[in-house]
Scaffold this motif. Sequence first.
Motif, PDB file in Angstrom:
ATOM      1  N   PHE A   6     -41.264  17.517 -49.227  1.00  0.00           N
ATOM      2  CA  PHE A   6     -40.347  16.455 -49.033  1.00  0.00           C
ATOM      3  C   PHE A   6     -39.306  16.216 -48.252  1.00  0.00           C
ATOM      4  N   LEU A   7     -38.674  17.287 -47.911  1.00  0.00           N
ATOM      5  CA  LEU A   7     -37.478  17.579 -46.919  1.00  0.00           C
ATOM      6  C   LEU A   7     -38.112  17.346 -45.258  1.00  0.00           C
ATOM      7  N   LYS A   8     -39.262  17.322 -45.155  1.00  0.00           N
ATOM      8  CA  LYS A   8     -39.901  17.133 -43.808  1.00  0.00           C
ATOM      9  C   LYS A   8     -40.851  15.968 -44.034  1.00  0.00           C
ATOM     10  N   ALA A   9     -40.973  15.019 -44.743  1.00  0.00           N
ATOM     11  CA  ALA A   9     -41.774  14.124 -45.239  1.00  0.00           C
ATOM     12  C   ALA A   9     -41.860  12.945 -44.392  1.00  0.00           C
ATOM     13  N   ILE A  10     -41.152  12.598 -43.162  1.00  0.00           N
ATOM     14  CA  ILE A  10     -41.132  11.628 -42.380  1.00  0.00           C
ATOM     15  C   ILE A  10     -41.392  11.814 -40.661  1.00  0.00           C
ATOM     16  N   PHE A  11     -42.106  11.239 -40.212  1.00  0.00           N
ATOM     17  CA  PHE A  11     -42.117  11.150 -38.666  1.00  0.00           C
ATOM     18  C   PHE A  11     -41.660   9.997 -38.083  1.00  0.00           C
ATOM     19  N   LEU A  12     -40.966  10.343 -37.051  1.00  0.00           N
ATOM     20  CA  LEU A  12     -40.087   9.493 -36.033  1.00  0.00           C
ATOM     21  C   LEU A  12     -40.871   9.121 -34.698  1.00  0.00           C
ATOM     22  N   GLU A  13     -40.877   7.998 -34.481  1.00  0.00           N
ATOM     23  CA  GLU A  13     -41.446   7.684 -33.020  1.00  0.00           C
ATOM     24  C   GLU A  13     -40.500   7.864 -32.016  1.00  0.00           C
ATOM     25  N   ALA A  26     -43.410   6.612 -40.767  1.00  0.00           N
ATOM     26  CA  ALA A  26     -44.374   6.836 -41.895  1.00  0.00           C
ATOM     27  C   ALA A  26     -43.702   7.806 -42.844  1.00  0.00           C
ATOM     28  N   LEU A  27     -43.727   7.795 -43.960  1.00  0.00           N
ATOM     29  CA  LEU A  27     -43.439   8.569 -45.130  1.00  0.00           C
ATOM     30  C   LEU A  27     -44.512   8.999 -45.909  1.00  0.00           C
ATOM     31  N   ARG A  28     -44.560  10.153 -46.452  1.00  0.00           N
ATOM     32  CA  ARG A  28     -45.321  10.671 -47.321  1.00  0.00           C
ATOM     33  C   ARG A  28     -44.918  10.859 -48.700  1.00  0.00           C
ATOM     34  N   VAL A  29     -45.227   9.973 -49.660  1.00  0.00           N
ATOM     35  CA  VAL A  29     -44.525   9.893 -50.871  1.00  0.00           C
ATOM     36  C   VAL A  29     -45.568  10.096 -52.045  1.00  0.00           C
ATOM     37  N   ARG A  30     -45.049  10.338 -53.273  1.00  0.00           N
ATOM     38  CA  ARG A  30     -45.848  10.222 -54.398  1.00  0.00           C
ATOM     39  C   ARG A  30     -46.408   9.188 -54.797  1.00  0.00           C
ATOM     40  N   ARG A  31     -47.513   9.030 -55.313  1.00  0.00           N
ATOM     41  CA  ARG A  31     -48.419   7.725 -55.652  1.00  0.00           C
ATOM     42  C   ARG A  31     -47.574   7.200 -56.999  1.00  0.00           C
ATOM     43  N   THR A  32     -46.919   8.004 -57.639  1.00  0.00           N
ATOM     44  CA  THR A  32     -46.285   7.555 -58.793  1.00  0.00           C
ATOM     45  C   THR A  32     -45.018   6.593 -58.358  1.00  0.00           C
ATOM     46  N   GLU A  33     -44.521   6.839 -57.230  1.00  0.00           N
ATOM     47  CA  GLU A  33     -43.423   6.115 -56.685  1.00  0.00           C
ATOM     48  C   GLU A  33     -43.733   4.699 -56.289  1.00  0.00           C
TER      49      GLU A  33
END
Length: 141
Positions: free
Chosen positions: A81-88, A11-18
Motif C-alpha cells: 500500500f506504500l506504492k498503491a497510487i499511480f500519478l499521470e 488510481a488507487l488500489r485499495v481493500r474491498r472492505t474499505e
Amino acid sequence: MTKVIFGNHSALRVRRTERDRIRKFYRDVLGCELTREFDDKDDFRLGDDFYIAFLYGSGDGREVDEGVAYAAEDALSDDDFLKAIFLELKAADVEKTRQKIVDFGVKVLDVPDPHLYFQAPGGQVFRLVGTNEDLSRYEGN
C-alpha cells in the motif's frame, strides 16, 4: 529541456472492505461525484476535471475501460500500500520524454495499456501521456 506536468487522472488500489468508507468520504464528506461504479472499480470526479479511480482487490475490469485491466489478482499487502497510487504525467513530446525516462533506468511496468508506466526513484508509479491526448475514456462520461 523537456517539461512535464501532472495529469488529471489517478488510481488507487485499495481493500474491498474499505469501499463503503471510501464512497462516503469522497461523495458525502468531500462532495465528489461518483461518475461510475463497477464490481471492482469506482470512479470519482474531484472538482471540474480531476478523476480518481479506486480499484478494489481482485477482478479484471476489462469491460470498464476498453480492454485496460487495472485490478490485481489479490489484495495488496500492507507494505504494498506504500506504492498503491499511480500519478499521470503529461508531456508535449511523449516519445522524447519516454526515451529519456527509460534511458535513465527506471523500472518499466508491464501494464496492458499503450502508455508508459514506470516506477520513479522513491517508488512512485507514473503513467506518461500526451498533453493533447484525448483521455476521456478514463472519465466515464
